[in-house]
Design a protein around this motif. Sequence first.
Motif, short mmCIF file in Angstrom:
data_model
loop_
_atom_site.label_atom_id
_atom_site.label_comp_id
_atom_site.label_asym_id
_atom_site.label_seq_id
_atom_site.Cartn_x
_atom_site.Cartn_y
_atom_site.Cartn_z
N ALA A 20 0.83 -1.21 0.00
CA ALA A 20 0.00 0.00 0.00
C ALA A 20 0.87 1.25 0.00
CB ALA A 20 -0.93 -0.01 1.22
N ARG A 21 1.90 1.25 0.80
CA ARG A 21 2.76 2.43 0.91
C ARG A 21 3.58 2.65 -0.36
NH1 ARG A 21 5.01 0.87 4.95
NH2 ARG A 21 6.95 0.01 4.10
N ASN A 22 4.09 1.57 -0.95
CA ASN A 22 4.99 1.71 -2.09
C ASN A 22 4.27 1.77 -3.44
OD1 ASN A 22 7.26 1.58 -0.38
ND2 ASN A 22 7.24 -0.66 -0.43
N GLU A 23 3.16 1.01 -3.55
CA GLU A 23 2.48 0.89 -4.84
C GLU A 23 1.23 1.75 -4.95
OE1 GLU A 23 3.71 -0.91 -7.31
OE2 GLU A 23 5.36 -1.74 -6.13
N SER A 24 0.69 2.17 -3.82
CA SER A 24 -0.57 2.91 -3.87
C SER A 24 -0.61 4.01 -2.81
CB SER A 24 -1.76 1.95 -3.67
OG SER A 24 -2.98 2.62 -3.90
N PRO A 25 0.26 5.01 -2.94
CA PRO A 25 0.20 6.15 -2.00
C PRO A 25 -1.13 6.86 -2.13
CG PRO A 25 1.59 6.66 -3.88
CD PRO A 25 1.28 5.20 -3.98
N ILE A 26 -1.47 7.66 -1.15
CA ILE A 26 -2.80 8.27 -1.12
C ILE A 26 -3.05 9.17 -2.33
CG2 ILE A 26 -2.15 10.32 0.22
CD1 ILE A 26 -4.81 9.81 1.82
N GLU A 27 -1.98 9.68 -2.93
CA GLU A 27 -2.14 10.51 -4.13
C GLU A 27 -2.78 9.71 -5.27
OE1 GLU A 27 0.70 12.27 -1.46
OE2 GLU A 27 0.67 10.27 -2.42
N ARG A 28 -2.52 8.42 -5.28
CA ARG A 28 -3.11 7.56 -6.32
C ARG A 28 -4.63 7.51 -6.16
NH1 ARG A 28 -4.26 1.97 -6.24
NH2 ARG A 28 -4.53 1.15 -8.34
N PHE A 29 -5.11 7.41 -4.94
CA PHE A 29 -6.55 7.41 -4.70
C PHE A 29 -7.17 8.71 -5.19
CE2 PHE A 29 -9.93 8.90 -1.79
CZ PHE A 29 -10.94 8.03 -2.17
N ARG A 30 -6.52 9.83 -4.89
CA ARG A 30 -7.05 11.13 -5.31
C ARG A 30 -7.13 11.22 -6.83
NH1 ARG A 30 -3.10 13.77 -1.06
NH2 ARG A 30 -4.43 13.79 0.81
N LYS A 31 -6.12 10.66 -7.49
CA LYS A 31 -6.10 10.70 -8.95
C LYS A 31 -7.22 9.85 -9.55
CE LYS A 31 -3.11 9.68 -12.90
NZ LYS A 31 -1.75 9.20 -13.32
N ASP A 35 -11.62 8.89 -12.24
CA ASP A 35 -11.54 7.90 -13.31
C ASP A 35 -12.89 7.20 -13.46
OD1 ASP A 35 -9.68 6.13 -15.07
OD2 ASP A 35 -10.81 4.71 -13.85
N ASP A 36 -13.22 6.76 -14.68
CA ASP A 36 -14.51 6.11 -14.90
C ASP A 36 -14.69 4.86 -14.06
OD1 ASP A 36 -15.27 8.03 -16.71
OD2 ASP A 36 -14.68 6.89 -18.48
N VAL A 37 -13.60 4.11 -13.87
CA VAL A 37 -13.67 2.87 -13.10
C VAL A 37 -13.46 3.15 -11.62
CG1 VAL A 37 -12.64 0.59 -12.77
CG2 VAL A 37 -12.90 1.52 -15.07
N GLY A 38 -12.49 3.98 -11.28
CA GLY A 38 -12.23 4.31 -9.89
C GLY A 38 -11.10 3.51 -9.28
N TYR A 39 -10.57 2.55 -10.01
CA TYR A 39 -9.41 1.78 -9.57
C TYR A 39 -8.74 1.20 -10.80
CZ TYR A 39 -12.45 -2.34 -10.05
OH TYR A 39 -13.30 -3.31 -10.52
N ASP A 40 -7.62 0.51 -10.60
CA ASP A 40 -6.85 -0.02 -11.72
C ASP A 40 -6.99 -1.54 -11.79
OD1 ASP A 40 -5.00 -0.77 -13.61
OD2 ASP A 40 -3.35 0.42 -12.79
N LEU A 78 -4.71 -2.16 3.69
CA LEU A 78 -5.06 -1.43 2.47
C LEU A 78 -5.62 -0.05 2.80
CD1 LEU A 78 -6.77 -4.25 0.36
CD2 LEU A 78 -4.49 -3.30 0.03
N ALA A 79 -6.30 0.05 3.93
CA ALA A 79 -6.93 1.32 4.31
C ALA A 79 -5.92 2.39 4.71
CB ALA A 79 -7.91 1.09 5.45
N THR A 80 -4.70 1.99 5.02
CA THR A 80 -3.72 2.98 5.49
C THR A 80 -3.43 4.05 4.45
OG1 THR A 80 -1.89 1.56 4.79
CG2 THR A 80 -2.63 1.37 7.08
N THR A 81 -3.57 3.69 3.16
CA THR A 81 -3.36 4.69 2.10
C THR A 81 -4.58 4.78 1.17
OG1 THR A 81 -2.29 3.08 0.63
CG2 THR A 81 -0.85 4.36 2.12
N LEU A 82 -5.73 4.31 1.66
CA LEU A 82 -6.98 4.37 0.89
C LEU A 82 -6.84 3.70 -0.47
CD1 LEU A 82 -8.12 8.05 1.66
CD2 LEU A 82 -8.72 5.95 2.87
#
Length: 232
Positions: A20-31, A35-40, A78-82
């Motif tokens: 979560a920390r390395n692959e999905s920082p909170i900035e990724r959630f904001r981005k 998005d149409d899907v909301g995740y990758d 997973l919730a630590t970085t949303l």
Amino acid sequence: MDFELDQEQQMLAKTVSDFARNESPIERFRKLRDDDVGYDPAVWRKMGELGWLGVPFPEAVGGFGGSFVECALVLESLATTLVPEPYLASVVLGGMTLARAGNAAQHEAYLTPMIAGETTLALAYSEAQSRYDVSAIETTATPDGGGYRLSGEKVWVLNGTYAQHLIVSAKTPAGVTLFVVPRDAEGVKVTVDKTVDGRKAAFIKLDDGAVADAARFGEEGSGAAVLDRTMD
């Protein structure tokens, strides 16, 4: 009673937290909020490859054979970085409901690909008037030849905007019953809205859509008890 995590549980929590920390920082959630899907979907597949999507499911369907303790550790980490991938919606709500009531063929058709990260699920149980009562629904499943016709509306369905399959609760003459319905099936209309935290949810209208008897999982009238366990 010992509430300490064992070594494997500690390792699981650390591995997911590091991811979560390395692959999905909170900035990724904001981005991805816009998005149409909301995740990758590629990240979802990676989570499947790492085995996390199968944590609470039996090994017979490709799962890890763990308990809800391990599942909660994944959710917490997973919730630590949303992390926006739909673990709660697809694994805990949709997947565990299907695991409890589905038969072996349904597990293979719907659970196994979800565990592999190839698909996602969504649990469509809530209605405008139902609040927290899983039995207070107006959606109907009318017997029709060798199957049923579903009519009604579901609200605030987490991951309902993208899930390949919906777990739908509807009333048959015997009571609340559960069905697996493709999101793109005829008679299914999906409208997207945002939740208070910026994620996406669906409002789903079922307009006399036909499903086969094989789409029903569990006995007629058994759905409320299954949903109560999921909500607990």
